[in-house]
Enzyme design. Structure first.
Site, PDB file in Angstrom:
ATOM      1  N   ARG A 242     -20.771  12.505  11.608  1.00  0.00           N
ATOM      2  CA  ARG A 242     -21.352  11.950  10.380  1.00  0.00           C
ATOM      3  C   ARG A 242     -22.482  10.953  10.632  1.00  0.00           C
ATOM      4  NH1 ARG A 242     -15.528  11.316   7.314  1.00  0.00           N
ATOM      5  NH2 ARG A 242     -15.281  13.551   7.052  1.00  0.00           N
TER       6      ARG A 242
ATOM      7  N   HIS B  48     -18.618   5.190   3.095  1.00  0.00           N
ATOM      8  CA  HIS B  48     -17.465   6.079   2.972  1.00  0.00           C
ATOM      9  C   HIS B  48     -16.184   5.560   3.625  1.00  0.00           C
ATOM     10  CE1 HIS B  48     -15.348   9.890   2.722  1.00  0.00           C
ATOM     11  NE2 HIS B  48     -15.149   9.876   4.022  1.00  0.00           N
TER      12      HIS B  48
ATOM     13  N   GLY C 105       0.820  -1.209   0.000  1.00  0.00           N
ATOM     14  CA  GLY C 105       0.000   0.000   0.000  1.00  0.00           C
ATOM     15  C   GLY C 105       0.851   1.256   0.000  1.00  0.00           C
TER      16      GLY C 105
ATOM     17  N   GLY D 118      -0.788   4.535   0.141  1.00  0.00           N
ATOM     18  CA  GLY D 118      -1.546   5.706   0.585  1.00  0.00           C
ATOM     19  C   GLY D 118      -0.717   6.426   1.641  1.00  0.00           C
TER      20      GLY D 118
ATOM     21  N   SER E  99     -17.218  17.205   0.350  1.00  0.00           N
ATOM     22  CA  SER E  99     -16.502  17.198   1.628  1.00  0.00           C
ATOM     23  C   SER E  99     -17.310  17.762   2.803  1.00  0.00           C
ATOM     24  CB  SER E  99     -15.234  18.033   1.471  1.00  0.00           C
ATOM     25  OG  SER E  99     -14.698  18.326   2.724  1.00  0.00           O
TER      26      SER E  99
HETATM   27  C1  LIG Z   1     -13.852  10.777  -1.137  1.00  0.00           C
HETATM   28  C2  LIG Z   1     -13.127  10.673   0.163  1.00  0.00           C
HETATM   29  C3  LIG Z   1     -12.691  11.807   0.800  1.00  0.00           C
HETATM   30  C4  LIG Z   1     -12.002  11.720   2.008  1.00  0.00           C
HETATM   31  N1  LIG Z   1     -11.584  12.858   2.627  1.00  0.00           N
HETATM   32  C5  LIG Z   1     -10.911  12.772   3.790  1.00  0.00           C
HETATM   33  C6  LIG Z   1     -10.436  13.933   4.438  1.00  0.00           C
HETATM   34  O1  LIG Z   1     -10.634  15.052   3.968  1.00  0.00           O
HETATM   35  N2  LIG Z   1      -9.752  13.778   5.597  1.00  0.00           N
HETATM   36  C7  LIG Z   1      -9.499  12.557   6.150  1.00  0.00           C
HETATM   37  O2  LIG Z   1      -8.870  12.493   7.198  1.00  0.00           O
HETATM   38  N3  LIG Z   1      -9.917  11.441   5.547  1.00  0.00           N
HETATM   39  C8  LIG Z   1     -10.608  11.508   4.382  1.00  0.00           C
HETATM   40  N4  LIG Z   1     -11.034  10.363   3.771  1.00  0.00           N
HETATM   41  C9  LIG Z   1     -10.579   9.056   4.282  1.00  0.00           C
HETATM   42  C10 LIG Z   1      -9.122   8.832   3.843  1.00  0.00           C
HETATM   43  O3  LIG Z   1      -8.937   9.280   2.518  1.00  0.00           O
HETATM   44  C11 LIG Z   1      -8.691   7.383   3.908  1.00  0.00           C
HETATM   45  O4  LIG Z   1      -9.161   6.781   5.067  1.00  0.00           O
HETATM   46  C12 LIG Z   1      -7.170   7.286   3.910  1.00  0.00           C
HETATM   47  O5  LIG Z   1      -6.655   7.999   2.802  1.00  0.00           O
HETATM   48  C13 LIG Z   1      -6.705   5.832   3.863  1.00  0.00           C
HETATM   49  O6  LIG Z   1      -5.313   5.808   3.686  1.00  0.00           O
HETATM   50  P1  LIG Z   1      -4.548   4.433   3.733  1.00  0.00           P
HETATM   51  O7  LIG Z   1      -3.098   4.738   3.624  1.00  0.00           O
HETATM   52  O8  LIG Z   1      -4.980   3.649   4.907  1.00  0.00           O
HETATM   53  O9  LIG Z   1      -5.034   3.611   2.445  1.00  0.00           O
HETATM   54  P2  LIG Z   1      -5.296   3.994   0.907  1.00  0.00           P
HETATM   55  O10 LIG Z   1      -4.971   5.399   0.584  1.00  0.00           O
HETATM   56  O11 LIG Z   1      -6.669   3.494   0.611  1.00  0.00           O
HETATM   57  O12 LIG Z   1      -4.255   3.114   0.121  1.00  0.00           O
HETATM   58  C14 LIG Z   1      -4.387   1.728  -0.008  1.00  0.00           C
HETATM   59  C15 LIG Z   1      -3.171   1.204  -0.745  1.00  0.00           C
HETATM   60  O13 LIG Z   1      -3.148  -0.211  -0.643  1.00  0.00           O
HETATM   61  C16 LIG Z   1      -2.880  -0.790  -1.897  1.00  0.00           C
HETATM   62  N5  LIG Z   1      -3.498  -2.117  -1.898  1.00  0.00           N
HETATM   63  C17 LIG Z   1      -4.689  -2.501  -1.383  1.00  0.00           C
HETATM   64  N6  LIG Z   1      -4.860  -3.820  -1.548  1.00  0.00           N
HETATM   65  C18 LIG Z   1      -3.762  -4.285  -2.169  1.00  0.00           C
HETATM   66  C19 LIG Z   1      -3.352  -5.566  -2.616  1.00  0.00           C
HETATM   67  N7  LIG Z   1      -4.091  -6.657  -2.429  1.00  0.00           N
HETATM   68  N8  LIG Z   1      -2.146  -5.668  -3.241  1.00  0.00           N
HETATM   69  C20 LIG Z   1      -1.363  -4.578  -3.442  1.00  0.00           C
HETATM   70  N9  LIG Z   1      -1.702  -3.346  -3.022  1.00  0.00           N
HETATM   71  C21 LIG Z   1      -2.886  -3.203  -2.402  1.00  0.00           C
HETATM   72  C22 LIG Z   1      -3.451   0.169  -2.910  1.00  0.00           C
HETATM   73  O14 LIG Z   1      -2.805  -0.004  -4.141  1.00  0.00           O
HETATM   74  C23 LIG Z   1      -3.132   1.513  -2.239  1.00  0.00           C
HETATM   75  O15 LIG Z   1      -1.819   1.888  -2.587  1.00  0.00           O
HETATM   76  C24 LIG Z   1     -11.756  10.457   2.580  1.00  0.00           C
HETATM   77  C25 LIG Z   1     -12.217   9.301   1.950  1.00  0.00           C
HETATM   78  C26 LIG Z   1     -12.917   9.406   0.763  1.00  0.00           C
HETATM   79  C27 LIG Z   1     -13.476   8.168   0.147  1.00  0.00           C
END
Ligand SMILES: Cc1cc2nc3c(=O)[nH]c(=O)nc-3n(C[C@H](O)[C@H](O)[C@H](O)COP(=O)(O)OP(=O)(O)OC[C@H]3O[C@@H](n4cnc5c(N)ncnc54)[C@H](O)[C@@H]3O)c2cc1C
Length: 639
Positions: free
Chosen positions: A331, A402, A41, A43, A285
């Site tokens: 929310r 969400h 991942g 993110g 948002s």
């Molecule tokens: C539209 C929207 C707006 C949002 N706005 C906000 C905000 O303003 N403020 C806030 O705090 N939160 C917000 N959120 C929530 C926030 O964006 C997410 O919770 C956060 O970005 C998650 O980050 P993460 O690093 O956990 O995972 P993600 O950013 O979801 O990344 C997941 C990663 O895992 C990888 N991956 C997954 N499964 C596999 C696999 N099997 N094999 C290889 N790679 C894999 C993907 O390729 C990706 O790189 C929002 C969410 C949405 C939907």
């Protein structure tokens, strides 16, 4: 408590993290190079962890299924990221942020983790600023903030409505720096298919190269899942369409407990579904609720255009029901209140399934320019999708799936119940209890990745320094690869008539209708039956065109939907088990006379952590009792 050892450090809450860091085992720089860590991942949590671990000197391999790490779902985050900086001098503090999160999560989160997330939030903002993230600034040059739901301070840092994108670009640049230095190796377009355990420890993964279809093996001393949430289980959600739960689910099947799977956030302000062919919904948002006012007509079925309905005939129902927080209620509360109005016949639009979010008063008071400077890209997005201009007529919004508060169970060190397997960011269950407050996910994801995991993982790796680089020709890798190949072959061989998307859509409808914003026992039992039937149909009538030795997005989707059938059953089981309403989990049988969630602290003040018991077997429930020492469990009120 059985197998759940949460490893919460002793001592006062405010000193736990400091004392943990002072006493944690370290790995010396010469040994770090010899230790390999896999991060899945990219993110905010994964890219943050990979860069921080690379900077520390570990050998890191990082994977994502997108073509570039900067396309991880985090890029979509709009509104902002919280920190307890108290730049506004409005009474904020680490304790208040912690308290807001605990209360916002309806007292279903672990105090120690939440306090640490609040503490680390300030480091996150400093770090992003140092990386060049262009946060909005006020006229004096200091970083500007705005408010999000469930709080009475202004602690949300933002970059217009693109905060996730800007923060992810920061993470991406720090990741690239490590890639150039050679500490991090990036593997894009790879999908993790299975986790490899050797002697009960996480030692590697099996991935599919999504371009060529080749199956690869990768070994490491520890594995970190930063794979995001599973909100797309509803099919229509605000998440990126490819977001999925497969990596977490594979880990669950290998022994990682899944915690509170039924805690799913339904966001109140999505653009409503416009037609049957839509594959995703778009978020507006929460930041818009700083200035937008939510209302419906006072008269049932009033079909007049919004601007022709005079003020006295409008019901600003959030301001009416929750005067203390008004439009900025959390929310779960906001979503339920909108649903209640629509169910009662006051909804607007052709379907009656939407409410207004109106900027008229804010524009009159602050001027169009001021509103434009805060929200222009969101207004443009809305206008592009709906053809309606939010500067002159109110937006129409409706709740949508969400965010997932549930996820892999982790201890204080963010380690799952599998030694050497960590889960960070949205993939774990850790910090948000039964409801997440806005802008606290980016905060947690970046905090986990940059500041928490790099400290805690050394406690495990310090005992691994004499373990040689993991050879991938071991029998455990053979077996995991074999079972991944067999599953692909099984999916390809069905040769039925319906594609994976059709099944996903049907699954999503069941989940939304019976396991969405409100749930009851009869509906949940019905959903369980319907999901089982649909799963059977899937395994008999799925159709995947093409082959498995090329780019095949239908095959990718099919694998993810297959896992969703199993996760859906666990999620429903969890919702059935939790005979109370708390946060986003609203069981209709348990509500106050005025329709608010009725918690049952006597019987349910615990984290439900589910153990996989084998194919077709009922999952086993383990309970982590939640103890509240710094806050008192109260009835959550935003009135
Ligand atoms: C539209 C929207 C707006 C949002 N706005 C906000 C905000 O303003 N403020 C806030 O705090 N939160 C917000 N959120 C929530 C926030 O964006 C997410 O919770 C956060 O970005 C998650 O980050 P993460 O690093 O956990 O995972 P993600 O950013 O979801 O990344 C997941 C990663 O895992 C990888 N991956 C997954 N499964 C596999 C696999 N099997 N094999 C290889 N790679 C894999 C993907 O390729 C990706 O790189 C929002 C969410 C949405 C939907």
């Amino acid at each position: 408590m059985g197998k759940l050892i949460s490893k919460i450090p002793e001592g006062p809450l405010s000193e736990k993290w400091t004392s943990y860091k002072a006493s944690v085992k370290l790995v010396n720089p010469a040994n770090k190079k010899k230790l390999e860590i896999i991060v899945i991942g990219t993110g905010l949590s994964g890219a943050g962890a990979a860069s921080a671990l690379g900077e520390l000197g570990y050998s890191v391999k990082v994977f994502c299924y997108q073509d570039s790490p900067r396309r991880a779902h985090s890029v979509a985050a709009q509104g902002g990221i919280n920190a307890a900086k108290n730049y506004q001098n409005d009474g904020d503090s680490v304790f208040r942020l912690f308290h807001d999160m605990i209360k916002g999560g309806d007292y279903r989160a672990r105090e120690a983790n939440v306090y640490r997330a609040a503490e680390v939030s300030n480091q996150v903002i400093d770090h992003f600023t140092a990386l060049g993230v262009p946060f909005a600034r006020d006229y004096g040059g200091t970083l500007d903030t705005r408010s999000f739901g469930g709080v009475q301070v202004s602690r949300t840092f933002y970059a217009k409505g693109q905060t996730g994108q800007q923060c992810l670009l920061g993470c991406y640049s720090s990741l690239n720096r490590q890639i150039k230095k050679g500490t991090v190796k990036m593997f894009p377009r790879r999908e993790m298919l299975d986790l490899v355990l050797i002697d009960g420890r996480a030692r590697g993964i099996i991935v599919r190269n999504l371009i060529t279809g080749e199956i690869e093996r990768h070994g490491a001393h520890a594995v970190v899942l930063a794979t995001g949430g599973y909100g797309t289980i509803y099919y229509l959600s605000t998440l990126a369409v490819n977001s999925n739960a497969s990596a977490a689910w594979k880990a669950h099947r290998k022994g990682a407990f899944f915690a509170n799977p039924s805690f799913i956030q339904i966001h109140p302000t999505s653009v409503p579904q416009l037609n049957e062919f839509q594959s995703k919904l778009t978020l507006m948002s929460e930041s818009l609720r700083n200035d937008g006012r939510i209302w419906v007509p006072k008269k049932k079925g009033d079909k007049r255009p919004a601007n022709e309905i005079p003020d006295e005939e409008r019901d600003y129902f959030l301001e009416r029901r929750y005067p203390a927080y008004g439009n900025l209620v959390p929310r779960d509360v906001g979503s339920r209140a909108s649903k209640e109005r629509c169910d009662a016949g006051y909804g607007v639009g052709d379907t009656g399934l939407s409410v207004y979010l109106d900027f008229r008063d804010a524009i009159n008071k602050q001027g169009k320019k001021a509103i434009e400077s805060k929200y222009r890209n969101l207004f443009e997005l809305y206008n592009t999708i709906t053809g309606s201009d939010p500067y002159t007529e109110p937006m129409r919004i409706y709740p949508a799936g969400h965010y997932t508060m549930g996820g892999l169970w982790v201890d204080y060190e963010l380690m799952t119940t599998i030694p050497g397997l960590y889960a960070i960011g949205e993939a774990n269950f850790s910090d948000h209890g039964a409801n997440r407050l806005g802008a606290s996910s980016l905060m947690q994801a970046a905090g986990d990745g940059y500041f928490v995991l790099p400290n805690t993982i050394s406690n495990y790796l310090a005992d691994q320094i004499s373990v040689p680089k993991m050879a991938t020709d071991k029998v455990e890798f053979d077996e995991a690869e074999k079972s991944s190949r067999e599953r692909i072959a099984r999916l390809m061989a069905i040769k039925g008539k319906q594609n994976a998307g059709t099944f996903h859509k049907r699954l999503g409808k069941i989940m939304w209708d019976y396991v969405g914003m409100s749930r009851n026992e009869a509906g949940l039992l019905k959903a369980l039956e319907l999901v089982r039937e649909l799963k059977d149909e899937f395994w008999k009538d799925l159709n995947i065109p093409g082959t498995d030795v090329e780019l095949n997005m239908e095959l990718e989707k099919a694998g993810r939907v297959a896992d969703y059938f199993d996760l859906a059953q666990l999620l429903i089981t969890d919702a059935l088990n939790r005979k109370e309403s708390c946060g986003a989990h609203f069981r209709e049988e348990y509500q106050t006379p005025d329709g608010e969630a009725l918690r049952n602290d006597q019987d349910f003040a615990y984290v439900a952590a589910w153990e996989f018991a084998g194919e077709g077997q009922s999952p086993v429930l383990h309970k982590e009792e939640l103890k509240f020492e710094a806050v008192e469990m109260k009835v959550r009120s935003y009135k």
